[in-house]
Design an enzyme around this catalytic site. Structure first.
Site, mmCIF file in Angstrom:
data_model
loop_
_atom_site.group_PDB
_atom_site.id
_atom_site.type_symbol
_atom_site.label_atom_id
_atom_site.label_comp_id
_atom_site.label_asym_id
_atom_site.label_seq_id
_atom_site.Cartn_x
_atom_site.Cartn_y
_atom_site.Cartn_z
ATOM 1 N N TRP A 89 5.112 -12.156 -6.883
ATOM 2 C CA TRP A 89 6.339 -12.732 -6.309
ATOM 3 C C TRP A 89 7.117 -11.750 -5.443
ATOM 4 O O TRP A 89 8.117 -12.117 -4.827
ATOM 5 C CB TRP A 89 7.240 -13.246 -7.427
ATOM 6 N N LYS A 90 6.719 -10.490 -5.481
ATOM 7 C CA LYS A 90 7.433 -9.455 -4.713
ATOM 8 C C LYS A 90 8.937 -9.502 -5.055
ATOM 9 O O LYS A 90 9.289 -9.783 -6.196
ATOM 10 C CB LYS A 90 7.186 -9.649 -3.218
ATOM 11 N N GLU A 145 2.406 -2.675 0.311
ATOM 12 C CA GLU A 145 3.838 -2.486 0.587
ATOM 13 C C GLU A 145 4.357 -1.237 -0.123
ATOM 14 O O GLU A 145 5.246 -0.550 0.390
ATOM 15 C CB GLU A 145 4.620 -3.748 0.170
ATOM 16 N N GLU A 185 -7.021 -6.461 -0.326
ATOM 17 C CA GLU A 185 -6.001 -7.111 0.485
ATOM 18 C C GLU A 185 -5.966 -6.466 1.869
ATOM 19 O O GLU A 185 -5.306 -5.429 2.055
ATOM 20 C CB GLU A 185 -4.636 -6.957 -0.174
ATOM 21 N N GLY A 240 0.788 -11.909 4.264
ATOM 22 C CA GLY A 240 2.021 -12.535 4.733
ATOM 23 C C GLY A 240 1.996 -12.915 6.198
ATOM 24 O O GLY A 240 3.039 -13.220 6.790
ATOM 25 N N SER A 258 -2.714 -14.135 2.565
ATOM 26 C CA SER A 258 -2.489 -15.500 3.058
ATOM 27 C C SER A 258 -3.390 -16.546 2.385
ATOM 28 O O SER A 258 -3.881 -17.470 3.038
ATOM 29 C CB SER A 258 -2.631 -15.539 4.585
ATOM 30 N N GLY A 283 0.633 -14.044 -2.670
ATOM 31 C CA GLY A 283 2.048 -13.778 -2.440
ATOM 32 C C GLY A 283 2.790 -15.070 -2.150
ATOM 33 O O GLY A 283 3.147 -15.833 -3.053
ATOM 34 N N GLY A 284 2.993 -15.358 -0.868
ATOM 35 C CA GLY A 284 3.814 -16.493 -0.439
ATOM 36 C C GLY A 284 3.502 -17.810 -1.147
ATOM 37 O O GLY A 284 4.420 -18.510 -1.606
HETATM 38 C C1 PEP Z 1 0.303 -10.047 -1.446
HETATM 39 O O1 PEP Z 1 1.370 -9.571 -1.159
HETATM 40 O O2 PEP Z 1 -0.323 -9.565 -2.386
HETATM 41 C C2 PEP Z 1 -0.188 -11.161 -0.637
HETATM 42 C C3 PEP Z 1 -1.469 -11.347 -0.621
HETATM 43 O O3 PEP Z 1 0.736 -11.895 0.075
HETATM 44 P P1 PEP Z 1 0.461 -13.262 0.880
HETATM 45 O O4 PEP Z 1 -0.360 -14.152 -0.035
HETATM 46 O O5 PEP Z 1 1.801 -13.817 1.170
HETATM 47 O O6 PEP Z 1 -0.313 -12.897 2.100
#
Ligand code: PEP
Length: 252
Positions: free
Chosen positions: A10-11, A97, A164, A170, A210, A231-232
């Site tokens: 969820w960051k 990040e 990743e 994102g 994503s 993430g999102g």
């Molecule tokens: C993440 O931050 O681990 C990620 C994969 O983000 P997103 O799914 O939004 O690309």
């Protein structure tokens, strides 16, 4: 056979109220899912509230980070013992990040992985190349370095790797299934060299970047993709539950 794992990162999103609202909706949606490990990583401030709601459920709780010391004068940091005490079974280490904005180095990440394992936390260890590195043909060099340094003197038990590609996080740009499979295959080869072929076959390698309900099936069809770090699309119960309930025909 590796059990698929879907993890929500969820960051820096969701207050405790929002965490409760998500879990109230999400838990019933996935209560019948037994063939996938489900992990949710809220921000530190929501871990306590999430732990109370997840007690007795099969959904596992993760932190997004930890500090590489046991205790002491480290203002603002959180120790592994604090995480296990709060109900975490997992921790994400090495997210791009953290590497990028907080300057976490391979050496610091290795210390984090080692202290997390000492406290029996399952580690979701993130690696991935930038667009610049990919375009310079350095993808495998970067992945090999991040694994070799990050997992130095760490045994394979309790390790989950998340590939990743930074350019896919994102951005709405997912790696193609060919790019994902090629990277995951090479990561497994590196893990085999570091440990053994048998150990590498057991380690789950998640894809992150994503991921959505629309692309998860295609990604899960790749032989070496064992799940996703999301993430999102993990911020809404409905969309994360659809990812968790991907078409498992390919992984039976
Ligand atoms: C993440 O931050 O681990 C990620 C994969 O983000 P997103 O799914 O939004 O690309």
């Amino acid at each position: 056979m590796r059990k698929p794992c879907m993890a929500a990162n969820w960051k820096m999103n969701k207050t405790t109220g929002e965490t409760r609202a998500f879990l109230d909706e999400f838990i019933p949606l996935v209560q019948d899912v037994k063939n996938v490990d489900i992990v949710v990583a809220p921000p530190f401030t929501s871990i306590h509230a999430a732990a109370a709601l997840l007690a007795g459920s099969h959904i596992r709780l993760s932190a997004q980070n930890l500090f590489h010391e046991e205790k002491g004068a480290y203002t603002g940091e959180i120790s592994p013992a604090m995480l296990t005490d709060a109900g975490c079974s997992h921790v994400i280490i090495g997210h791009s990040e953290r590497r990028q904005y907080f300057k976490e180095t391979d050496e610091m990440l290795n210390r984090k992985v080692r202290i997390a394992r000492k406290h029996a936390l399952q580690v979701i260890f993130c690696i991935g190349e930038s667009l610049e590195e990919r375009e310079a043909g350095k993808t495998f060099e970067v992945l090999n370095r991040e694994i070799g340094e990050g997992l130095k003197e760490v045994s394979p038990e309790g390790i989950i790797v998340a590939y990743e590609p930074i350019w896919a996080i994102g951005t709405g740009k997912t790696a193609t299934t060919e790019q994902a499979q090629e990277a995951h295959y090479s990561i497994r080869e590196k893990l085999a060299a570091l440990y053994s072929n048998a150990a590498a076959q057991e380690i789950r390698i998640l894809y992150g970047g994503s991921v959505t309900p629309d692309n998860i099936d295609a990604l899960m069809r790749c032989a070496d993709v064992d799940g996703a770090l999301v993430g999102g699309a993990s911020l809404k119960a409905d969309s994360f539950s659809k990812i968790v309930k991907f078409n498992t025909d390919y992984k039976q």
